[in-house]
Design a protein around this motif. Sequence first.
Motif, PDB file in Angstrom:
ATOM      1  N   THR A   1       8.060  -0.072  -8.583  1.00 53.23           N
ATOM      2  CA  THR A   1       7.738  -0.315  -8.061  1.00 53.23           C
ATOM      3  C   THR A   1       6.918   0.744  -7.750  1.00 53.23           C
ATOM      4  N   MET A   2       7.493   2.267  -7.031  1.00 52.57           N
ATOM      5  CA  MET A   2       7.221   3.546  -6.271  1.00 52.57           C
ATOM      6  C   MET A   2       7.045   4.520  -7.891  1.00 52.57           C
ATOM      7  N   ALA A   3       7.281   4.346  -8.732  1.00 52.94           N
ATOM      8  CA  ALA A   3       7.032   5.019 -10.402  1.00 52.94           C
ATOM      9  C   ALA A   3       5.714   4.091 -10.210  1.00 52.94           C
ATOM     10  N   LEU A   4       5.760   2.871 -10.571  1.00 56.65           N
ATOM     11  CA  LEU A   4       3.716   2.547 -10.652  1.00 56.65           C
ATOM     12  C   LEU A   4       3.080   3.007  -9.964  1.00 56.65           C
ATOM     13  N   ARG A   5       2.838   3.535  -8.937  1.00 57.98           N
ATOM     14  CA  ARG A   5       2.733   3.780  -7.569  1.00 57.98           C
ATOM     15  C   ARG A   5       2.381   6.263  -7.996  1.00 57.98           C
ATOM     16  N   GLU A   6       3.579   6.305  -9.069  1.00 55.93           N
ATOM     17  CA  GLU A   6       3.184   7.943  -8.601  1.00 55.93           C
ATOM     18  C   GLU A   6       2.059   8.032 -10.000  1.00 55.93           C
ATOM     19  N   SER A   7       2.705   7.173 -10.750  1.00 54.02           N
ATOM     20  CA  SER A   7       2.170   7.410 -12.546  1.00 54.02           C
ATOM     21  C   SER A   7       2.234   6.537 -13.280  1.00 54.02           C
ATOM     22  N   ALA A   8       0.680   5.311 -13.221  1.00 58.78           N
ATOM     23  CA  ALA A   8       1.511   4.367 -14.383  1.00 58.78           C
ATOM     24  C   ALA A   8       1.653   4.962 -15.662  1.00 58.78           C
ATOM     25  N   ASP A   9       1.334   6.017 -16.578  1.00 58.25           N
ATOM     26  CA  ASP A   9       2.119   6.067 -17.932  1.00 58.25           C
ATOM     27  C   ASP A   9       3.397   6.112 -17.733  1.00 58.25           C
ATOM     28  N   THR A  10       3.614   6.676 -16.638  1.00 63.71           N
ATOM     29  CA  THR A  10       5.351   7.404 -16.919  1.00 63.71           C
ATOM     30  C   THR A  10       5.856   6.207 -16.480  1.00 63.71           C
ATOM     31  N   ALA A  11       5.526   4.903 -15.544  1.00 67.41           N
ATOM     32  CA  ALA A  11       6.396   3.648 -15.833  1.00 67.41           C
ATOM     33  C   ALA A  11       6.249   2.980 -16.675  1.00 67.41           C
TER      34      ALA A  11
ATOM     35  N   THR B   1     -10.776  -6.679  -2.533  1.00 69.83           N
ATOM     36  CA  THR B   1      -9.929  -7.288  -1.884  1.00 69.83           C
ATOM     37  C   THR B   1     -10.355  -7.906  -0.217  1.00 69.83           C
ATOM     38  N   LEU B   2     -11.152  -7.150   0.105  1.00 61.10           N
ATOM     39  CA  LEU B   2     -12.160  -7.350   0.555  1.00 61.10           C
ATOM     40  C   LEU B   2     -13.038  -8.291   0.709  1.00 61.10           C
ATOM     41  N   ALA B   3     -13.651  -8.406  -0.826  1.00 71.38           N
ATOM     42  CA  ALA B   3     -14.539  -9.407  -0.505  1.00 71.38           C
ATOM     43  C   ALA B   3     -13.775 -10.719  -0.022  1.00 71.38           C
ATOM     44  N   ALA B   4     -12.721 -10.729  -1.249  1.00 71.77           N
ATOM     45  CA  ALA B   4     -11.856 -12.312  -0.864  1.00 71.77           C
ATOM     46  C   ALA B   4     -11.885 -13.163   0.393  1.00 71.77           C
ATOM     47  N   ASN B   5     -11.692 -11.724   1.478  1.00 74.57           N
ATOM     48  CA  ASN B   5     -11.320 -12.141   2.447  1.00 74.57           C
ATOM     49  C   ASN B   5     -12.035 -12.719   3.349  1.00 74.57           C
TER      50      ASN B   5
ATOM     51  N   MET C   1       0.889  -1.017  -0.315  1.00 75.88           N
ATOM     52  CA  MET C   1      -0.328   0.080   0.460  1.00 75.88           C
ATOM     53  C   MET C   1       0.457   1.628   0.202  1.00 75.88           C
ATOM     54  N   GLY C   2       2.021   1.026   1.048  1.00 75.51           N
ATOM     55  CA  GLY C   2       2.513   2.608   1.191  1.00 75.51           C
ATOM     56  C   GLY C   2       3.290   2.838   0.144  1.00 75.51           C
ATOM     57  N   TYR C   3       4.661   1.901  -0.487  1.00 73.35           N
ATOM     58  CA  TYR C   3       4.894   1.391  -1.867  1.00 73.35           C
ATOM     59  C   TYR C   3       4.472   1.367  -3.081  1.00 73.35           C
ATOM     60  N   GLY C   4       3.307   0.417  -3.423  1.00 75.46           N
ATOM     61  CA  GLY C   4       2.668  -0.239  -4.129  1.00 75.46           C
ATOM     62  C   GLY C   4       1.663   0.889  -4.925  1.00 75.46           C
ATOM     63  N   GLY C   5       1.340   1.223  -3.601  1.00 71.41           N
ATOM     64  CA  GLY C   5       0.386   1.504  -3.910  1.00 71.41           C
ATOM     65  C   GLY C   5      -1.054   0.794  -4.558  1.00 71.41           C
ATOM     66  N   LEU C   6      -1.580   0.300  -3.644  1.00 66.62           N
ATOM     67  CA  LEU C   6      -2.677  -0.841  -3.625  1.00 66.62           C
ATOM     68  C   LEU C   6      -3.029  -1.226  -2.430  1.00 66.62           C
ATOM     69  N   LEU C   7      -4.775  -0.645  -2.466  1.00 66.89           N
ATOM     70  CA  LEU C   7      -5.110  -0.925  -1.072  1.00 66.89           C
ATOM     71  C   LEU C   7      -5.733  -1.686  -0.394  1.00 66.89           C
TER      72      LEU C   7
ATOM     73  N   ALA D   1      -9.225  -3.423 -11.829  1.00 61.07           N
ATOM     74  CA  ALA D   1     -10.028  -2.214 -10.597  1.00 61.07           C
ATOM     75  C   ALA D   1      -8.974  -0.760 -10.517  1.00 61.07           C
ATOM     76  N   THR D   2      -9.668   0.437 -10.963  1.00 57.18           N
ATOM     77  CA  THR D   2      -8.594   1.627 -10.116  1.00 57.18           C
ATOM     78  C   THR D   2      -8.932   1.041  -8.186  1.00 57.18           C
ATOM     79  N   TYR D   3      -8.070   2.717  -7.496  1.00 57.86           N
ATOM     80  CA  TYR D   3      -7.597   2.055  -5.904  1.00 57.86           C
ATOM     81  C   TYR D   3      -8.490   1.441  -5.582  1.00 57.86           C
ATOM     82  N   LEU D   4      -9.876   2.222  -5.371  1.00 57.41           N
ATOM     83  CA  LEU D   4     -10.836   1.890  -3.856  1.00 57.41           C
ATOM     84  C   LEU D   4     -11.331   0.674  -3.909  1.00 57.41           C
ATOM     85  N   TYR D   5     -12.094   0.549  -5.570  1.00 60.53           N
ATOM     86  CA  TYR D   5     -12.737  -0.557  -6.165  1.00 60.53           C
ATOM     87  C   TYR D   5     -11.683  -2.051  -6.131  1.00 60.53           C
TER      88      TYR D   5
END
Length: 596
Positions: A188-198, A122-126, A56-62, A113-117
């Motif tokens: 990984t941090m590049a992807l967190r900041e901008s998928a297009d730039t990564a 993941t909550l549903a899978a849990n 979440m902190g480095y990968g940007g995945l909630l 899926a985008t960040y919130l979705y």
Amino acid sequence: MKMVKFSLRGLTFLLLFFLIIFPMWANTTSNPESYMNVIITAGTSAVLTISLNICMGYGGLLSLAHTGMQMMGGYAIGLAMLNYEINPWYGIIIAAVASTIFSVMMILLSLRATYLYFGMITLAANLIAMEGFRNALGNDGLISGLYLPAFRGEDLTIKQFYYVVLVILAIAYVVQRNTIKSGFGRATMALRESADTASALGVSPNMQRVKIFAIAGGLAGIAGAITAMQGGFMAPEIGDLNGGLIFFVGLFLGGVGTLVGPLAGVALIAAIDFEIRFAGAYRTLILGSILLLCMMVLPRGIVGTFRASKMGSPQELADEPNIEGESIVTVERPESGDTAIEAINVVKHFGGIRAVDGVSLSIKSGRVHGIIGPNGSGKSTLVSCLTRYHSLTDGEVKLFGSPMPKTPHGVARGGVTRVFQIPHLFERVSVRDNVLTGMYLHEKYTWLEAVLRLPRYVIANRAEEKQAAALLHLVGLGKKSEIAAANLSHGQKRLLEIVRAVSARPRVLILDEPATGLTQGELDALHNLILFLKNEGLAVVLIEHNVEFLMGLADVVTVLESGKVIAEDRPEAVRNDPRVIEAYLGRTDISELMGE
């Protein structure tokens, strides 16, 4: 800054010393095992929080399934021990593998899926996993009779297990630190900041997300194994998100996306949780209030706030780094004049709008190809079509005679790097790390070699840092290598973006309005850099509204109007082309704009 680093290291060693001697103090109390179990639980929480921080902190995945990953690891070791009499030491590995598989399955189902979705999936899978164990195992999913591992034929004591957990926590921290400070972590941090730039730097967004989520899942599974062995049982309630509140509070309190933040946050929240252990139903209310207060008052957390302060943030270097003997590395020089990119009747429609309408052009190695046109003429859309950020309505694009790859990261891996019209810096990382991120495609070590700091990684990383210093020196940013990219001026940010693109060693470099907002000194640095790249044999595509700047560099200029090519020739011929004068500039006297 050196004094601050020294103080932080001193605090770290003091904490380690405290943890090592803690059992000695606990033995002086009436219930030493109880106190050691508190630290074991806190250590387990820290491992899980590090895992959450990685994704979440480095990968940007909630992720709202980390307690589920922990539960999966606990059930894996528990069932292996009870049903197959597996040695608990091997069971820890089984727990990590099982949780990793669970994590990979989750993310494969939610890549689009985008960040919130993504978090909701993941909550549903849990929840599904919790109910699955509850129904499949009977007895409400409870398994018991688990035990601590043995050493030399004797079961570990609580004191010995305490030190085992400390070692596992130290390993988890090292995995986090070495991962983030490697090329894999920078991608990984590049992807967190901008998928297009990564993607423009060759990072595959989907594959990178799968990898980082798998690493986080493995660590969470190990935390589950510790929980199962310590408690002697495993139940679906371990996966309940309410039980995971302490991990989120610890992460946000310490600082999301910081290395020591999870440790500091969990240490503090564990102490608070110990004090309110008899609060009953009010425990969740208290922890939730702490989380809310932290997000309002310290949104960056304790460590993040300190890092952002003048005292905690890196400062500009007093002297330029030593780059003696270091030359700029580019790809093997192609034959000058070879066709790098060929666009054949490219068409792109957005509904009824013909943004690009039958454009054909040939971009050659060792040349600067300028593209100009009024706003809305289709310049940036054309570039997005060439680099696959937009699909083609019709037409064909070739790269060195072969069909252009179908994805943006595939285009980058084919040797085409793009600098966007709107700045796309990774502002939360340092200037140097921005440049190092551009070298992702040329790294010659694996993730495991980076984590273990094996010789191939050490040698490659040292060479990359020297190359980054040489590139930054080329545009006058050498002294600013340690500061956060967000602290640069606009012009310096643009130069850094271009240097980052150059560090990818492309065969084709596409610059979309790079001169916008640059001072004269920065324009001179950019001019010299483009000439250097041209002489190295690169094909440089320059889209620019600063006509004087472009005309002084371009070997050929293509002029677009309403998505069509209205002129293509040498700069001198384009200056006097009546169609350009009428359509692009709208007047007959263009001497001032053309630099005459």
